[in-house]
Scaffold this motif. Sequence first.
Motif, short mmCIF file in Angstrom:
data_model
loop_
_atom_site.label_atom_id
_atom_site.label_comp_id
_atom_site.label_asym_id
_atom_site.label_seq_id
_atom_site.Cartn_x
_atom_site.Cartn_y
_atom_site.Cartn_z
N MET A 1 0.82 -1.22 0.00
CA MET A 1 0.00 0.00 0.00
C MET A 1 0.85 1.27 0.00
SD MET A 1 -3.02 -0.82 -0.39
CE MET A 1 -3.50 -2.50 -0.67
N ALA A 2 2.05 1.21 0.60
CA ALA A 2 2.90 2.41 0.60
C ALA A 2 3.33 2.73 -0.83
CB ALA A 2 4.12 2.20 1.50
N PHE A 3 3.63 1.67 -1.59
CA PHE A 3 3.99 1.87 -3.00
C PHE A 3 2.80 2.47 -3.75
CE2 PHE A 3 4.10 0.40 -7.40
CZ PHE A 3 5.37 0.81 -7.80
N ALA A 4 1.61 1.91 -3.53
CA ALA A 4 0.41 2.43 -4.19
C ALA A 4 0.22 3.91 -3.85
CB ALA A 4 -0.81 1.61 -3.77
N ARG A 5 0.38 4.23 -2.58
CA ARG A 5 0.14 5.61 -2.14
C ARG A 5 1.14 6.57 -2.77
NH1 ARG A 5 0.26 4.56 3.05
NH2 ARG A 5 2.41 5.20 3.32
N PRO B 1 -4.57 7.85 -5.49
CA PRO B 1 -4.38 7.22 -4.18
C PRO B 1 -4.78 8.10 -3.01
CG PRO B 1 -2.27 7.59 -5.32
CD PRO B 1 -3.34 7.88 -6.29
N ASP B 2 -4.56 9.40 -3.11
CA ASP B 2 -4.88 10.24 -1.94
C ASP B 2 -6.39 10.37 -1.75
OD1 ASP B 2 -5.31 11.82 -4.12
OD2 ASP B 2 -3.98 13.46 -3.51
N ARG B 3 -7.18 9.94 -2.72
CA ARG B 3 -8.63 9.86 -2.51
C ARG B 3 -9.03 8.42 -2.17
NH1 ARG B 3 -13.02 7.52 -3.75
NH2 ARG B 3 -12.54 7.29 -5.95
N LEU B 4 -8.67 7.51 -3.09
CA LEU B 4 -9.19 6.15 -2.93
C LEU B 4 -8.69 5.47 -1.64
CD1 LEU B 4 -10.27 3.66 -5.38
CD2 LEU B 4 -8.58 2.83 -3.74
N LEU B 5 -7.44 5.69 -1.30
CA LEU B 5 -6.89 5.01 -0.12
C LEU B 5 -7.30 5.72 1.17
CD1 LEU B 5 -3.27 4.20 -1.40
CD2 LEU B 5 -5.25 2.68 -1.34
N VAL B 6 -7.74 6.96 1.05
CA VAL B 6 -8.06 7.75 2.25
C VAL B 6 -9.56 7.89 2.45
CG1 VAL B 6 -7.68 9.96 3.42
CG2 VAL B 6 -5.90 9.04 1.91
N ARG B 7 -10.27 8.20 1.37
CA ARG B 7 -11.72 8.41 1.45
C ARG B 7 -12.43 7.59 0.38
NH1 ARG B 7 -12.09 12.87 -0.65
NH2 ARG B 7 -9.97 13.64 -0.53
N PRO B 8 -12.39 6.26 0.50
CA PRO B 8 -13.06 5.45 -0.53
C PRO B 8 -14.58 5.66 -0.47
CG PRO B 8 -12.30 4.06 1.28
CD PRO B 8 -11.77 5.43 1.55
N ARG C 1 -16.97 -1.78 0.81
CA ARG C 1 -16.12 -2.90 0.42
C ARG C 1 -14.64 -2.49 0.40
NH1 ARG C 1 -17.23 -7.86 -2.73
NH2 ARG C 1 -15.60 -8.98 -1.62
N THR C 2 -14.38 -1.32 -0.18
CA THR C 2 -13.01 -0.80 -0.27
C THR C 2 -12.50 -0.48 1.14
OG1 THR C 2 -13.80 0.30 -2.27
CG2 THR C 2 -11.55 0.79 -1.59
N ARG C 3 -13.38 0.17 1.91
CA ARG C 3 -13.01 0.56 3.27
C ARG C 3 -12.62 -0.66 4.10
NH1 ARG C 3 -16.18 5.00 3.06
NH2 ARG C 3 -18.10 3.79 3.06
N SER C 4 -13.41 -1.71 4.02
CA SER C 4 -13.12 -2.86 4.88
C SER C 4 -11.86 -3.59 4.38
CB SER C 4 -14.31 -3.80 5.00
OG SER C 4 -14.59 -4.38 3.77
N PHE C 5 -11.60 -3.57 3.07
CA PHE C 5 -10.35 -4.15 2.57
C PHE C 5 -9.15 -3.34 3.08
CE2 PHE C 5 -6.94 -4.06 -0.62
CZ PHE C 5 -6.60 -5.41 -0.65
N LEU C 6 -9.25 -2.03 2.97
CA LEU C 6 -8.11 -1.17 3.36
C LEU C 6 -7.85 -1.24 4.87
CD1 LEU C 6 -8.79 1.96 1.13
CD2 LEU C 6 -6.95 0.28 0.86
N ALA C 7 -8.92 -1.48 5.63
CA ALA C 7 -8.78 -1.51 7.09
C ALA C 7 -7.80 -2.61 7.51
CB ALA C 7 -10.15 -1.73 7.73
N LYS C 8 -7.68 -3.65 6.71
CA LYS C 8 -6.76 -4.75 7.04
C LYS C 8 -5.30 -4.33 6.95
CE LYS C 8 -9.83 -8.41 5.41
NZ LYS C 8 -10.89 -7.65 4.73
N PHE C 9 -5.03 -3.21 6.29
CA PHE C 9 -3.64 -2.78 6.11
C PHE C 9 -3.22 -1.72 7.10
CE2 PHE C 9 -4.88 -4.74 2.19
CZ PHE C 9 -3.75 -5.45 1.82
N LEU C 10 -4.14 -1.33 7.97
CA LEU C 10 -3.80 -0.26 8.93
C LEU C 10 -2.98 -0.81 10.08
CD1 LEU C 10 -7.12 1.79 8.97
CD2 LEU C 10 -4.94 2.37 7.86
#
Length: 258
Positions: A214-218, A238-245, A249-258
């Motif tokens: 995710m750091a690479f994506a960001r 990335p500054d939108r999708l990874l921060v304010r999806p 579905r996207t939110r719960s996927f990203l939550a696993k990387f926090l």
Amino acid sequence: MTASTVPPMVRVRGVHKSYHDNTVLKGVDLDVAPGSVTVLIGPSGAGKSTLLRVINHLEKVDRGYVMVDGELIGHRRAGGRLHELRESEILKQRTNIGFVFQDFNLFANLTVLQNVAEAPISAQRRRPAEVYPMARELLDRVGLADKADEYPRRLSGGQQQRVAIARALALRPKLLLFDEPTSALDPELVGEVLAVMRSLADQGTTMVVVTHEMAFAREVADTVVFMADGAVVEQGPPDRLLVRPDHERTRSFLAKFL
Ligand code: ADP
């Protein structure tokens, strides 16, 4: 031309793909701008790898089409109809697209230099006298000039993946596809591969990357595409999708990387 009228390097439209009764891609649309980095994220089984593989026709689509740099992949339009290309024509198209695999896929019986030089000589019929100096330059670019005469088994995973990137670049591709390029690496070797990918991005290489980094994506992606269940759920910078999806579905996927 303004940005909005630049033709995409990759255009995917309405792509469906099934394996037996398992529908893996359910009508995928995607545009990739020239010189941009697109990162595909999503849960395992979402169809990310299959999408990459249809872009360079390692897999056939059941419906829809893929164009790379204005050229239909796997088909030719003639007399208002689509005709499948012959295997030799498909191979020629594929040399325009570099593919970097999770598990490197180097030829064990060739040296590092020979691995990089092989496809330009055998598939593109370029002269060895031109190809070998170019292959050395590419090895230098990925920081492996001193490994040219080694065999792959003597290299670390990170070094082998950097050779695989040099090998993909040797075809002078219009587009580079990466399928989880760091997933098979020990954690301490991930950074050196991502650094090479980042420098390619800085040089304006068009790249589509499947990764969980995710750091690479960001930091590197122009566009992040979130896929689930064979479809693109949403995409954006990335500054939108990874921060304010937009999607749960996207939110719960990203939550696993926090
Ligand atoms: P992802 O890259 O998002 O993890 P994949 O594209 O690898 O997803 O896989 C999507 C689905 O397609 C999975 O259910 C997988 O089992 C199936 N699949 C992928 N390749 C094949 C294949 N060659 N034969 C049969 N099923 C496949």
